[in-house]
Write a protein that holds these residues in place. Structure first.
Motif, mmCIF file in Angstrom:
data_model
loop_
_atom_site.group_PDB
_atom_site.id
_atom_site.type_symbol
_atom_site.label_atom_id
_atom_site.label_comp_id
_atom_site.label_asym_id
_atom_site.label_seq_id
_atom_site.Cartn_x
_atom_site.Cartn_y
_atom_site.Cartn_z
ATOM 1 N N ALA A 353 0.830 -1.205 0.000
ATOM 2 C CA ALA A 353 0.000 0.000 0.000
ATOM 3 C C ALA A 353 0.866 1.257 0.000
ATOM 4 N N LYS A 354 1.897 1.272 0.838
ATOM 5 C CA LYS A 354 2.777 2.442 0.916
ATOM 6 C C LYS A 354 3.516 2.673 -0.404
ATOM 7 N N ARG A 355 3.963 1.591 -1.035
ATOM 8 C CA ARG A 355 4.678 1.747 -2.299
ATOM 9 C C ARG A 355 3.737 2.268 -3.396
ATOM 10 N N PHE A 356 2.536 1.730 -3.441
ATOM 11 C CA PHE A 356 1.558 2.177 -4.434
ATOM 12 C C PHE A 356 1.251 3.668 -4.258
ATOM 13 N N VAL A 357 1.005 4.068 -3.023
ATOM 14 C CA VAL A 357 0.710 5.485 -2.738
ATOM 15 C C VAL A 357 1.884 6.371 -3.139
ATOM 16 N N ALA A 358 3.102 5.904 -2.876
ATOM 17 C CA ALA A 358 4.287 6.707 -3.189
ATOM 18 C C ALA A 358 4.526 6.816 -4.692
ATOM 19 N N LEU A 359 4.205 5.770 -5.443
ATOM 20 C CA LEU A 359 4.539 5.749 -6.870
ATOM 21 C C LEU A 359 3.443 6.303 -7.776
ATOM 22 N N VAL A 360 2.197 6.199 -7.358
ATOM 23 C CA VAL A 360 1.092 6.634 -8.217
ATOM 24 C C VAL A 360 0.940 8.144 -8.142
ATOM 25 N N ASP A 361 0.997 8.797 -9.294
ATOM 26 C CA ASP A 361 0.967 10.259 -9.370
ATOM 27 C C ASP A 361 -0.421 10.725 -9.810
ATOM 28 N N SER A 362 -1.406 10.578 -8.926
ATOM 29 C CA SER A 362 -2.778 10.981 -9.227
ATOM 30 C C SER A 362 -3.276 11.923 -8.138
#
Length: 418
Positions: A353-362
């Motif tokens: 979850a933390k990686r997804f939040v950090a990488l997704v630029d939305s």
């Protein structure tokens, strides 16, 4: 008088009205909003009558029943619009709020405070309720509103603006603070887009073609809103029951809006458990799935996805689907095809979850929640003017604070700079 001259007259009146509106206290603005709400309720039969003409013309031109429903007004819908205006009146006033402040080492007292943007131009499609919603939000935040709705709703919009202007004559808010851009031609839209110096910002609300046209042709600063190619990523560590529920809600709860899911991505490690159940649930809900070869291996009724499907904002009961081999592959897909609106991850893994939040630029990222929550009301902001997918000034649901700018106020005691 030409259409261009008519527009300049309207824009100049809006600029003058904005100057008179900006310093008004909250009580004056709230009283004006309540007066507008009461006037809309009283004039409901006349508004419905004006709207009938728009609806009849739309039917004669072959407009779909779905679009006609968006265009149509009834007395109950007008009552709901009036209630929405009253809710805007109840929201906190952002104007004058101190964003930050401190006393400098030299003794100067420095504050950054919220101020209105000035004249806000709004270009929108179809729905006449936007005419009132936009006007109310602009007035509450101290801005004059220049409204340009679609030609299909011109009769309705003309009547709604007339009712609001008449209501404002009985208040401290200048009646020219709410105006309709004259004309129904494409040229009238261009006049608004090129009114730099008279109009401070433009906000387009509608489909991709409208937004792109405004962004590419306008000399007035634009805040992009609305286009939503939103994705739900089902991670290897996802709870399958939760993932099916979230996907179904994100796609089908209201498929015609910008925060509905248009793509789902599933990690290969959970595909066998998730995809058959997801396809069955989507099928039962009437959704057509456009999938890659790996998704198609799970269902004979899956349509082969094309490159256009990955880019699509369907706004219908359609969804694109792909199996990915890693979280990073899901992010790569989103970065290549997403619109920067809202993405969701379903996972029981905190690191994922933390990686997804950090990488997704939305503008918004959901963890174990539906994309449908990206909304001003759902976020607790109250009404919104739109959902910004850009990065400057405002991003995500735009409530009242996002309809302001700031200025610095420095208070000294005979200070001079050495």
């Amino acid at each position: 008088m030409s259409e261009a001259e008519d527009f300049l007259l309207v824009a100049r009146r809006a600029k003058e009205a904005a100057a008179g509106l900006a310093p008004l206290p909250r009580a004056a603005k709230d009283a004006a909003l309540h007066r507008i709400a009461d006037a809309l309720t009283s004039a409901a039969p006349e508004i419905v009558d004006a709207n009938k003409g728009d609806v009849e013309r739309a039917r004669e031109s072959g407009t779909s029943e779905y679009m006609i429903d968006r265009l149509s007004l009834s007395e109950s819908r007008i009552a709901a619009i009036a209630d929405a205006v009253r809710k805007v009146a109840a929201l906190p006033d952002p104007v004058g709020e101190t964003v930050r402040g401190n006393v400098l080492p030299n003794g100067l007292e420095l504050r950054q405070v919220r101020v209105p943007l000035g004249v806000v131009g709004i270009i929108y499609e179809g729905r006449p309720n936007v005419t009132v919603d936009a006007a109310a939000l602009c007035l509450k935040s101290g801005n004059a509103a220049l409204l340009r709705g679609s030609s299909s709703a011109h009769g309705s919009n003309t009547k709604l603006v007339a009712v609001m202007q008449d209501a404002l004559t009985e208040t401290e808010v200048p009646s020219d603070a709410v105006q309709l851009v004259p004309g129904t031609s494409r040229e009238s839209v261009k006049h608004l887009m090129r009114a730099r110096g008279l109009v401070d910002v433009l906000i387009p609300r509608g489909g991709a073609s409208l937004i792109n046209s405004v962004v590419e042709e306008s000399t007035v600063p634009v805040i992009e809103t609305g286009v939503g190619n939103c994705a739900v990523y089902v991670d290897a560590a996802a709870d399958v029951d939760m993932a099916v529920d979230i996907l179904l809600n994100a796609k089908t709860q209201r498929p015609s809006v910008c925060n509905a899911a248009e793509t789902f991505l599933v990690h290969a490690d959970v595909a066998d458990a998730f995809v058959p159940r997801a396809l069955a649930a989507l099928r039962d809900a009437g959704v057509t799935v456009h999938g890659d070869d790996r998704i198609r291996s799970y269902g004979d009724d899956v349509v082969a996805a094309t490159e256009d499907d990955w880019h699509a904002e369907y706004l219908s009961l359609d969804i694109a689907a792909r199996v990915v081999d890693s979280l990073d592959d899901a992010v790569t897909h989103i970065r290549a095809y997403g619109s920067g609106h809202t993405e969701a991850i379903v996972t029981a893994s905190q690191p994922a979850a933390k990686r997804f939040v950090a990488l997704v630029d939305s503008a918004a990222v959901m963890v174990n929640a539906s994309t449908r929550f990206t909304d001003g009301e759902e976020f607790g902001f109250g009404a919104e003017i739109g959902i910004s997918t850009q990065k400057l000034h405002a991003r995500g649901p735009m409530g009242l604070p996002e309809l302001t700018s700031t200025k610095y106020v420095a208070v000294g005691d005979g200070h001079v700079r050495g």
